[in-house]
Design a protein around this motif. Sequence first.
Motif, PDB file in Angstrom:
ATOM      1  N   VAL A  32     -39.713  35.774  21.763  1.00  0.00           N
ATOM      2  CA  VAL A  32     -39.636  34.358  21.409  1.00  0.00           C
ATOM      3  C   VAL A  32     -40.583  33.526  22.263  1.00  0.00           C
ATOM      4  O   VAL A  32     -40.694  33.742  23.471  1.00  0.00           O
ATOM      5  N   ALA A  33     -41.286  32.571  21.618  1.00  0.00           N
ATOM      6  CA  ALA A  33     -42.110  31.609  22.359  1.00  0.00           C
ATOM      7  C   ALA A  33     -41.498  30.230  22.226  1.00  0.00           C
ATOM      8  O   ALA A  33     -41.047  29.845  21.146  1.00  0.00           O
ATOM      9  N   LEU A  34     -41.442  29.497  23.341  1.00  0.00           N
ATOM     10  CA  LEU A  34     -40.875  28.155  23.311  1.00  0.00           C
ATOM     11  C   LEU A  34     -41.985  27.117  23.392  1.00  0.00           C
ATOM     12  O   LEU A  34     -42.889  27.230  24.222  1.00  0.00           O
ATOM     13  N   ILE A  35     -41.913  26.124  22.524  1.00  0.00           N
ATOM     14  CA  ILE A  35     -42.905  25.049  22.545  1.00  0.00           C
ATOM     15  C   ILE A  35     -42.218  23.750  22.927  1.00  0.00           C
ATOM     16  O   ILE A  35     -41.315  23.289  22.225  1.00  0.00           O
ATOM     17  N   GLY A  36     -42.619  23.194  24.055  1.00  0.00           N
ATOM     18  CA  GLY A  36     -41.994  21.960  24.540  1.00  0.00           C
ATOM     19  C   GLY A  36     -41.005  22.234  25.657  1.00  0.00           C
ATOM     20  O   GLY A  36     -39.842  22.491  25.398  1.00  0.00           O
TER      21      GLY A  36
ATOM     22  N   GLY B 128     -39.303  20.511  27.696  1.00  0.00           N
ATOM     23  CA  GLY B 128     -38.586  19.298  28.088  1.00  0.00           C
ATOM     24  C   GLY B 128     -37.144  19.601  28.428  1.00  0.00           C
ATOM     25  O   GLY B 128     -36.835  20.687  28.928  1.00  0.00           O
ATOM     26  N   ASN B 129     -36.261  18.651  28.165  1.00  0.00           N
ATOM     27  CA  ASN B 129     -34.846  18.839  28.508  1.00  0.00           C
ATOM     28  C   ASN B 129     -34.234  20.038  27.822  1.00  0.00           C
ATOM     29  O   ASN B 129     -33.698  20.936  28.475  1.00  0.00           O
ATOM     30  N   ILE B 130     -34.321  20.042  26.497  1.00  0.00           N
ATOM     31  CA  ILE B 130     -33.754  21.158  25.734  1.00  0.00           C
ATOM     32  C   ILE B 130     -34.487  22.455  26.071  1.00  0.00           C
ATOM     33  O   ILE B 130     -33.866  23.478  26.354  1.00  0.00           O
ATOM     34  N   GLY B 131     -35.765  22.387  26.041  1.00  0.00           N
ATOM     35  CA  GLY B 131     -36.583  23.565  26.272  1.00  0.00           C
ATOM     36  C   GLY B 131     -36.233  24.287  27.567  1.00  0.00           C
ATOM     37  O   GLY B 131     -36.001  25.486  27.573  1.00  0.00           O
ATOM     38  N   ARG B 132     -36.158  23.519  28.648  1.00  0.00           N
ATOM     39  CA  ARG B 132     -35.855  24.149  29.941  1.00  0.00           C
ATOM     40  C   ARG B 132     -34.447  24.729  29.960  1.00  0.00           C
ATOM     41  O   ARG B 132     -34.200  25.789  30.534  1.00  0.00           O
ATOM     42  N   ALA B 133     -33.512  24.049  29.312  1.00  0.00           N
ATOM     43  CA  ALA B 133     -32.142  24.575  29.241  1.00  0.00           C
ATOM     44  C   ALA B 133     -32.144  25.939  28.546  1.00  0.00           C
ATOM     45  O   ALA B 133     -31.483  26.882  28.991  1.00  0.00           O
ATOM     46  N   LEU B 134     -32.912  26.043  27.495  1.00  0.00           N
ATOM     47  CA  LEU B 134     -32.955  27.296  26.738  1.00  0.00           C
ATOM     48  C   LEU B 134     -33.541  28.427  27.571  1.00  0.00           C
ATOM     49  O   LEU B 134     -33.025  29.547  27.575  1.00  0.00           O
ATOM     50  N   ILE B 135     -34.632  28.116  28.281  1.00  0.00           N
ATOM     51  CA  ILE B 135     -35.284  29.162  29.070  1.00  0.00           C
ATOM     52  C   ILE B 135     -34.344  29.710  30.133  1.00  0.00           C
ATOM     53  O   ILE B 135     -34.259  30.918  30.332  1.00  0.00           O
ATOM     54  N   THR B 136     -33.624  28.834  30.787  1.00  0.00           N
ATOM     55  CA  THR B 136     -32.769  29.286  31.892  1.00  0.00           C
ATOM     56  C   THR B 136     -31.455  29.897  31.410  1.00  0.00           C
ATOM     57  O   THR B 136     -30.685  30.417  32.208  1.00  0.00           O
ATOM     58  N   HIS B 137     -31.225  29.818  30.110  1.00  0.00           N
ATOM     59  CA  HIS B 137     -29.982  30.378  29.557  1.00  0.00           C
ATOM     60  C   HIS B 137     -30.094  31.897  29.520  1.00  0.00           C
ATOM     61  O   HIS B 137     -30.941  32.446  28.812  1.00  0.00           O
ATOM     62  N   SER B 138     -29.213  32.579  30.238  1.00  0.00           N
ATOM     63  CA  SER B 138     -29.382  34.022  30.411  1.00  0.00           C
ATOM     64  C   SER B 138     -28.858  34.858  29.242  1.00  0.00           C
ATOM     65  O   SER B 138     -29.305  35.984  29.030  1.00  0.00           O
ATOM     66  N   SER B 139     -27.936  34.329  28.476  1.00  0.00           N
ATOM     67  CA  SER B 139     -27.301  35.138  27.421  1.00  0.00           C
ATOM     68  C   SER B 139     -28.283  35.611  26.358  1.00  0.00           C
ATOM     69  O   SER B 139     -28.094  36.684  25.772  1.00  0.00           O
ATOM     70  N   PHE B 140     -29.298  34.810  26.088  1.00  0.00           N
ATOM     71  CA  PHE B 140     -30.249  35.200  25.036  1.00  0.00           C
ATOM     72  C   PHE B 140     -30.803  36.590  25.279  1.00  0.00           C
ATOM     73  O   PHE B 140     -30.869  37.420  24.375  1.00  0.00           O
ATOM     74  N   GLN B 141     -31.184  36.839  26.521  1.00  0.00           N
ATOM     75  CA  GLN B 141     -31.724  38.134  26.902  1.00  0.00           C
ATOM     76  C   GLN B 141     -30.752  39.252  26.514  1.00  0.00           C
ATOM     77  O   GLN B 141     -31.139  40.229  25.877  1.00  0.00           O
ATOM     78  N   LEU B 142     -29.486  39.050  26.889  1.00  0.00           N
ATOM     79  CA  LEU B 142     -28.468  40.053  26.605  1.00  0.00           C
ATOM     80  C   LEU B 142     -28.321  40.316  25.113  1.00  0.00           C
ATOM     81  O   LEU B 142     -28.032  41.425  24.690  1.00  0.00           O
ATOM     82  N   GLU B 143     -28.512  39.273  24.326  1.00  0.00           N
ATOM     83  CA  GLU B 143     -28.324  39.426  22.892  1.00  0.00           C
ATOM     84  C   GLU B 143     -29.608  39.869  22.185  1.00  0.00           C
ATOM     85  O   GLU B 143     -29.670  39.872  20.968  1.00  0.00           O
ATOM     86  N   GLY B 144     -30.622  40.178  22.980  1.00  0.00           N
ATOM     87  CA  GLY B 144     -31.837  40.735  22.398  1.00  0.00           C
ATOM     88  C   GLY B 144     -32.922  39.728  22.090  1.00  0.00           C
ATOM     89  O   GLY B 144     -33.921  40.070  21.452  1.00  0.00           O
TER      90      GLY B 144
ATOM     91  N   LEU C  92     -40.882  34.848  16.898  1.00  0.00           N
ATOM     92  CA  LEU C  92     -40.179  33.606  16.558  1.00  0.00           C
ATOM     93  C   LEU C  92     -40.584  32.502  17.525  1.00  0.00           C
ATOM     94  O   LEU C  92     -40.777  32.754  18.712  1.00  0.00           O
ATOM     95  N   ALA C  93     -40.749  31.280  16.998  1.00  0.00           N
ATOM     96  CA  ALA C  93     -41.066  30.150  17.861  1.00  0.00           C
ATOM     97  C   ALA C  93     -39.934  29.142  17.850  1.00  0.00           C
ATOM     98  O   ALA C  93     -39.368  28.852  16.791  1.00  0.00           O
ATOM     99  N   ILE C  94     -39.592  28.654  19.031  1.00  0.00           N
ATOM    100  CA  ILE C  94     -38.604  27.572  19.124  1.00  0.00           C
ATOM    101  C   ILE C  94     -39.363  26.281  19.357  1.00  0.00           C
ATOM    102  O   ILE C  94     -40.186  26.190  20.279  1.00  0.00           O
ATOM    103  N   LEU C  95     -39.083  25.302  18.518  1.00  0.00           N
ATOM    104  CA  LEU C  95     -39.781  24.026  18.585  1.00  0.00           C
ATOM    105  C   LEU C  95     -38.884  23.003  19.269  1.00  0.00           C
ATOM    106  O   LEU C  95     -37.853  22.609  18.718  1.00  0.00           O
ATOM    107  N   ALA C  96     -39.265  22.588  20.469  1.00  0.00           N
ATOM    108  CA  ALA C  96     -38.462  21.603  21.205  1.00  0.00           C
ATOM    109  C   ALA C  96     -39.345  20.473  21.689  1.00  0.00           C
ATOM    110  O   ALA C  96     -39.343  20.113  22.871  1.00  0.00           O
ATOM    111  N   VAL C  97     -40.132  19.925  20.782  1.00  0.00           N
ATOM    112  CA  VAL C  97     -41.040  18.813  21.099  1.00  0.00           C
ATOM    113  C   VAL C  97     -40.524  17.542  20.420  1.00  0.00           C
ATOM    114  O   VAL C  97     -39.692  17.628  19.515  1.00  0.00           O
ATOM    115  N   PRO C  98     -41.008  16.382  20.834  1.00  0.00           N
ATOM    116  CA  PRO C  98     -40.566  15.150  20.176  1.00  0.00           C
ATOM    117  C   PRO C  98     -40.869  15.192  18.688  1.00  0.00           C
ATOM    118  O   PRO C  98     -41.895  15.761  18.272  1.00  0.00           O
TER     119      PRO C  98
END
Lengths: 218, 218
Positions: B86-90, B92-108, B148-154
Amino acid sequence: MTYRDVPTETMDRLFLYMRALTCLRREKSETVSSSRLAEICNVNAPKVRKDLSYFGEFGVRGVGYNVNELLDHIRRILKLDRSVNVALIGAGNIGRALITHSSFQLEGFNISMAFDIDREKIGTRVGSITVEDMMDFPDRVEEEGIDLAILAVPEEVAPEIARIIADTNIISILSFAPCELCMPENVKVTCVDLSMEMARLLYNSRQTVTRKKKERKP
Amino acid sequence: MTYRDVPTETMDRLFLYMRALTCLRREKSETVSSSRLAEICNVNAPKVRKDLSYFGEFGVRGVGYNVNELLDHIRRILKLDRSVNVALIGAGNIGRALITHSSFQLEGFNISMAFDIDREKIGTRVGSITVEDMMDFPDRVEEEGIDLAILAVPEEVAPEIARIIADTNIISILSFAPCELCMPENVKVTCVDLSMEMARLLYNSRQTVTRKKKERKP
DNA sequence: CTTAAATTGTGAATGTGAACACAATCACAT
DNA sequence: ATGTGATTGTGTTCACATTCACAATTTAAG
Ligand SMILES: NC(=O)c1ccc[n+]([C@@H]2O[C@H](COP(=O)([O-])OP(=O)(O)OC[C@H]3O[C@@H](n4cnc5c(N)ncnc54)[C@H](O)[C@@H]3O)[C@@H](O)[C@H]2O)c1
Ligand SMILES: NC(=O)c1ccc[n+]([C@@H]2O[C@H](COP(=O)([O-])OP(=O)(O)OC[C@H]3O[C@@H](n4cnc5c(N)ncnc54)[C@H](O)[C@@H]3O)[C@@H](O)[C@H]2O)c1
């Protein structure tokens, strides 16, 4: 005003139409046709028309629907004509992002309180609100008249918080913890499970590719 | 392995079952009955059984389904047996929360890259990854093989970013911007619209209350 | 070994929503 | 006025999903 015999699918799609119309209004569109609306919402035009026809005749034949008017109608049907009071539980990464997000206010969702159990966080300000002690949650919720609670606490404590909420008069919970919450029948829980959304999305886009390949064959 | 004539509704519910089973496994449940699974997923037991029967006979009569086994089966059906890039774009607030969320890794789901346009953010580290320049996005995505890309930009810039993504080979976008994205037909977009979720939730919980009242009457 | 209790798997009946074609209506040009 | 092109509203048909009842199977107990 109450409507009978409206398919639940229609009811569900109304929310999509609302979002599309909100978007169109922002772009200053005056009118929209059923086919354009359908395109935005990934449905087809006759379905849009049939859905809307359950609630009245909002369009003008030969012209389309007035964006503002239709949006107002739908918001009234969905009982979204007054603003909603929201309490946030768990001022962590997600929680703080939500509080500082300004669009909610514009769309009628007012996050007016935040709670946490962490001594470091209690009393600090996030955006325009002050994080309160989770201990005070039941009393404070009663005072303020909260319509909806957002649950942004670690998964492990979610069930415990669920019990606390169950003892208030809150009947709507938006949870970011991807786990089951035991709740009285009248309390509705929506679980925002991003992993699941990604999984679903991935499956669907892969499907399209393979379907395309098949169709190309003959 | 491919399955034919499976209702799309069934396909959709498979993701719910997966989440429930993931949850049950965490709680160390060995087996689960169709009725218990149904309860967790807010459906009914015959539906669970029928849904699963499209893909094989996974249960044991008189006993139920083995949680681990069934989960493995479903993950294979949903093609989730390998990890997703997964690539994250943006960032910001949401974006950084997602990156630091550890469960995603566990779920693949492996968020392996993040992009932003803000000079202040480019080069900084968030969790274990470094924020890169959005300019480099097309090349870098090609190199790494992003699913997959996650879009977290204004919201305002979302359509512009959409165009950039359209020129890569990414066909799955999870967007947090609540607006339409023009995309080639083969690209699928899932929009995470929390306002809409709250609106839907609120409507449903209010419905239940009024329905309850009606039922009580006679 | 037999019986009882639990639970799955499934074909047939039922119900519900989607699709479609077309009549009705409107704006506008002539 | 009147015709033309566009678009909505809807009754009917059809396809699909849900439900239900029960046969089949397993475990466990007597
Ligand atoms: N961060 C993400 O991107 C993300 C993505 C998907 C799901 N989630 C889920 O959202 C939830 C929150 O995630 P996060 O990243 O914000 O976590 P976090 O750890 O940053 O924040 C959790 C907050 O809850 C507080 N808390 C803990 N116990 C509490 C209690 N008993 N009462 C009140 N508050 C309590 C903590 O003090 C902390 O501030 C988790 O369940 C997580 O699985 C997060
Ligand atoms: N924060 C929330 O709770 C929340 C809730 C719902 C929806 N959203 C939506 O999610 C999106 C992000 O929200 P946020 O709160 O994280 O916003 P934010 O402003 O905190 O972050 C946006 C980030 O995108 C970056 N960015 C801007 N233009 C860019 C470009 N052209 N290319 C790459 N990066 C660019 C910015 O530098 C910033 O870091 C918004 O569309 C918002 O509407 C946010």
